[in-house]
Design an enzyme around this catalytic site. Structure first.
Site, PDB file in Angstrom:
ATOM      1  N   GLY A 164      64.138 -24.946  19.863  1.00 12.09           N
ATOM      2  CA  GLY A 164      62.866 -24.285  19.561  1.00 12.09           C
ATOM      3  C   GLY A 164      62.908 -23.561  18.229  1.00 12.09           C
ATOM      4  O   GLY A 164      61.951 -23.617  17.441  1.00 12.09           O
ATOM      5  N   ASP A 195      69.153 -40.664  18.220  1.00  8.64           N
ATOM      6  CA  ASP A 195      70.117 -41.766  18.231  1.00  8.64           C
ATOM      7  C   ASP A 195      69.797 -42.753  17.103  1.00  8.64           C
ATOM      8  O   ASP A 195      70.698 -43.249  16.415  1.00  8.64           O
ATOM      9  CB  ASP A 195      70.078 -42.475  19.594  1.00  8.64           C
ATOM     10  CG  ASP A 195      70.171 -41.453  20.720  1.00  8.64           C
ATOM     11  OD1 ASP A 195      71.157 -40.709  20.747  1.00  8.64           O
ATOM     12  OD2 ASP A 195      69.232 -41.363  21.539  1.00  8.64           O
ATOM     13  N   HIS A 239      69.134 -42.485  26.484  1.00  8.65           N
ATOM     14  CA  HIS A 239      69.769 -41.495  25.597  1.00  8.65           C
ATOM     15  C   HIS A 239      71.040 -41.011  26.307  1.00  8.65           C
ATOM     16  O   HIS A 239      71.060 -39.948  26.926  1.00  8.65           O
ATOM     17  CB  HIS A 239      68.796 -40.345  25.312  1.00  8.65           C
ATOM     18  CG  HIS A 239      69.430 -39.225  24.535  1.00  8.65           C
ATOM     19  ND1 HIS A 239      69.934 -39.379  23.265  1.00  8.65           N
ATOM     20  CD2 HIS A 239      69.668 -37.929  24.862  1.00  8.65           C
ATOM     21  CE1 HIS A 239      70.437 -38.236  22.844  1.00  8.65           C
ATOM     22  NE2 HIS A 239      70.304 -37.339  23.799  1.00  8.65           N
TER      23      HIS A 239
HETATM   24  P1  NAD Z   1      68.856 -23.775  24.926  1.00  9.20           P
HETATM   25  O1  NAD Z   1      69.552 -23.387  26.178  1.00  9.20           O
HETATM   26  O2  NAD Z   1      69.228 -23.143  23.636  1.00  9.20           O
HETATM   27  O3  NAD Z   1      67.295 -23.552  25.123  1.00  9.20           O
HETATM   28  C1  NAD Z   1      66.616 -24.009  26.230  1.00  9.20           C
HETATM   29  C2  NAD Z   1      65.512 -23.019  26.477  1.00  9.20           C
HETATM   30  O4  NAD Z   1      64.709 -23.551  27.512  1.00  9.20           O
HETATM   31  C3  NAD Z   1      66.016 -21.642  26.955  1.00  9.20           C
HETATM   32  O5  NAD Z   1      65.459 -20.641  26.117  1.00  9.20           O
HETATM   33  C4  NAD Z   1      65.519 -21.546  28.380  1.00  9.20           C
HETATM   34  O6  NAD Z   1      65.156 -20.241  28.759  1.00  9.20           O
HETATM   35  C5  NAD Z   1      64.310 -22.485  28.322  1.00  9.20           C
HETATM   36  N1  NAD Z   1      63.910 -23.033  29.622  1.00  9.20           N
HETATM   37  C6  NAD Z   1      64.683 -23.404  30.658  1.00  9.20           C
HETATM   38  N2  NAD Z   1      63.934 -23.810  31.675  1.00  9.20           N
HETATM   39  C7  NAD Z   1      62.644 -23.742  31.260  1.00  9.20           C
HETATM   40  C8  NAD Z   1      61.413 -24.021  31.875  1.00  9.20           C
HETATM   41  N3  NAD Z   1      61.343 -24.467  33.133  1.00  9.20           N
HETATM   42  N4  NAD Z   1      60.286 -23.827  31.172  1.00  9.20           N
HETATM   43  C9  NAD Z   1      60.341 -23.354  29.920  1.00  9.20           C
HETATM   44  N5  NAD Z   1      61.485 -23.043  29.280  1.00  9.20           N
HETATM   45  C10 NAD Z   1      62.625 -23.253  29.949  1.00  9.20           C
HETATM   46  O7  NAD Z   1      68.957 -25.369  24.833  1.00  9.20           O
HETATM   47  P2  NAD Z   1      68.634 -26.321  23.587  1.00  9.20           P
HETATM   48  O8  NAD Z   1      69.882 -26.480  22.807  1.00  9.20           O
HETATM   49  O9  NAD Z   1      67.386 -25.868  22.912  1.00  9.20           O
HETATM   50  O10 NAD Z   1      68.415 -27.708  24.346  1.00  9.20           O
HETATM   51  C11 NAD Z   1      67.320 -27.922  25.189  1.00  9.20           C
HETATM   52  C12 NAD Z   1      67.429 -29.277  25.867  1.00  9.20           C
HETATM   53  O11 NAD Z   1      67.377 -30.321  24.922  1.00  9.20           O
HETATM   54  C13 NAD Z   1      68.725 -29.501  26.645  1.00  9.20           C
HETATM   55  O12 NAD Z   1      68.430 -30.202  27.836  1.00  9.20           O
HETATM   56  C14 NAD Z   1      69.523 -30.407  25.731  1.00  9.20           C
HETATM   57  O13 NAD Z   1      70.490 -31.150  26.422  1.00  9.20           O
HETATM   58  C15 NAD Z   1      68.418 -31.278  25.202  1.00  9.20           C
HETATM   59  N6  NAD Z   1      68.695 -32.041  23.988  1.00  9.20           N
HETATM   60  C16 NAD Z   1      68.184 -33.313  23.927  1.00  9.20           C
HETATM   61  C17 NAD Z   1      68.379 -34.098  22.806  1.00  9.20           C
HETATM   62  C18 NAD Z   1      67.847 -35.506  22.737  1.00  9.20           C
HETATM   63  O14 NAD Z   1      68.181 -36.224  21.777  1.00  9.20           O
HETATM   64  N7  NAD Z   1      67.034 -35.968  23.651  1.00  9.20           N
HETATM   65  C19 NAD Z   1      69.083 -33.566  21.718  1.00  9.20           C
HETATM   66  C20 NAD Z   1      69.583 -32.267  21.801  1.00  9.20           C
HETATM   67  C21 NAD Z   1      69.372 -31.510  22.955  1.00  9.20           C
HETATM   68  C1  LMR Z   2      72.557 -34.937  21.796  1.00  6.47           C
HETATM   69  O1  LMR Z   2      72.589 -36.160  21.840  1.00  6.47           O
HETATM   70  O2  LMR Z   2      73.013 -34.294  20.833  1.00  6.47           O
HETATM   71  C2  LMR Z   2      71.904 -34.173  22.914  1.00  6.47           C
HETATM   72  O3  LMR Z   2      71.454 -35.040  23.905  1.00  6.47           O
HETATM   73  C3  LMR Z   2      72.731 -33.083  23.454  1.00  6.47           C
HETATM   74  C4  LMR Z   2      73.857 -33.628  24.302  1.00  6.47           C
HETATM   75  O4  LMR Z   2      74.029 -33.143  25.434  1.00  6.47           O
HETATM   76  O5  LMR Z   2      74.547 -34.526  23.831  1.00  6.47           O
END
Ligand code: NAD
Ligand code: LMR
Length: 328
Positions: free
Chosen positions: A18, A162, A190
């Site tokens: 965020g 990716d 993913h």
């Molecule tokens: P983070 O823990 O820093 O932030 C997640 C935020 O989500 C926290 O502030 C938490 O309070 C909030 N949250 C949790 N449940 C919630 C809900 N029900 N409603 C609203 N907010 C909620 O994590 P991050 O590093 O920002 O990662 C977030 C997600 O993205 C993780 O699942 C991570 O694995 C995923 N991610 C995906 C990819 C991708 O390529 N698809 C890449 C990186 C991270």
């Molecule tokens: C990524 O690919 O960087 C994210 O999906 C975070 C993870 O858990 O690997």
């Protein structure tokens, strides 16, 4: 005449992704430099999370973004998703060292069921959703199935990170610029089972496969490097990727909204049966985008190695989907 603002909901707005994402949306990187936006930001009701969100909002205010036409904080998806045009569903628990993304399934499945229902109830009927929270494909599938009144095709999962990772690896291998690489694909989930496929990729009219001409490098270096890049980042940073994930989310929605001018990009989308991927499986496909709609690139040959890889990642997705059936 100035455009009417579009409403964008972002969940997990006070998290690490965020913090890299919101400023770029407000800056026009996602929907265009002439498109005003209203941010509707969702965090969990927890006092600490809401307080952190208020701090992020102070910083956004302090940027005085000309395109930012409004911003609200929420602890309930039923208000956060009201009348939105776009939903970027980031909020979820990230994985730590030694975990696979699917280990997050039970922790995160409830979130996406509730959010899918809220989208169904209060979002614009044309809302477009990108799921970033892991396991992204299956969470997107859950949200889609929880929102039966919305078009299924508008639920998507993020494979753009990716795709971008694969582009960088190919640029480094060939010594060419990332911007010159066309027609790359990442099929499937993913997760490390994904299949980054450069068989059709071109640079300046030349085949990337022919330029590299090294199947051992493809199988033993390229595929595992791209597939396990998320884990490598967690290992190095102690936290999962954040700025690159936010960047990929911006790219995904930017291209969906503004079009790709014929360029191929990868999106996780509900299958329409193309390439023998069963209907509705949330799968990474090569697409082009125009007028706010994506279209799967058709007619590509699937050789034996590719079919094996495409089925491997499909089987994992099918298992994940079976595992959440009871929630739907
Ligand atoms: P983070 O823990 O820093 O932030 C997640 C935020 O989500 C926290 O502030 C938490 O309070 C909030 N949250 C949790 N449940 C919630 C809900 N029900 N409603 C609203 N907010 C909620 O994590 P991050 O590093 O920002 O990662 C977030 C997600 O993205 C993780 O699942 C991570 O694995 C995923 N991610 C995906 C990819 C991708 O390529 N698809 C890449 C990186 C991270
Ligand atoms: C990524 O690919 O960087 C994210 O999906 C975070 C993870 O858990 O690997």
């Amino acid at each position: 005449m100035a455009k009417a603002p579009l409403r964008v909901a972002v969940t997990g707005a006070a998290g690490q992704i965020g913090y890299s994402l919101l400023f770029r949306i407000a800056n026009g990187d996602m929907l265009g430099k002439d498109q005003p936006v209203i941010l509707q930001l969702l965090e969990i009701p927890d006092e600490k999370a809401q307080k952190a969100l208020s701090g992020v909002m102070m910083e956004i205010d302090d940027c005085a973004f000309p395109l930012l036409a409004g911003m609200t904080a929420h602890s309930d998806p039923m208000t956060a998703f009201k009348d939105i045009d776009y939903a970027v569903l980031v909020g979820a628990r990230p994985r730590g060292p030694g975990m696979e993304r699917k280990d997050l399934l039970s922790a995160n499945a409830q979130i996406f069921t509730a959010q899918g229902k809220a989208l169904n109830a209060v979002a614009k009927r044309t809302v477009k959703t990108l799921v970033v929270g892991n396991p992204a494909n299956t969470n997107a599938y859950i949200a889609m199935k929880s929102a039966p009144d919305l078009p299924a095709k508008n639920f998507t999962a993020m494979l753009r990170l990716d795709h971008n990772r694969a582009l960088s690896q190919l640029a480094a291998k060939t010594g060419k610029a990332v911007a010159d690489i066309e027609k790359l694909i990442v099929w499937g989930n993913h997760s490390p089972t994904m299949y980054p496929d450069y068989r059709f990729a071109m640079i300046g009219g030349q085949s990337v496969k022919q330029m590299i001409n090294d199947e051992e490098w493809n199988k033993n270096t390229f595929l595992p490097t791209v597939g396990k890049r998320g884990a490598a980042i967690i290992d190095a940073r102690g936290l999962s990727s954040a700025a690159s994930a936010a960047n990929a989310a911006i790219d995904h929605i930017h291209d969906w909204h503004c079009g790709t001018n014929g360029k191929w990009v990868t999106m996780g989308i509900p299958s329409d049966g193309s390439y023998d991927i069963p209907k509705d499986v949330m799968y990474g496909f090569p697409v082009t985008c125009e007028n706010g709609e994506y279209k799967i690139v058709q007619g590509l040959e699937v050789d034996a190695f590719s079919r094996e890889r495409m089925n491997f990642t499909l089987n994992e997705l099918t298992e994940e989907q079976e595992g959440v059936k009871h929630l739907l």
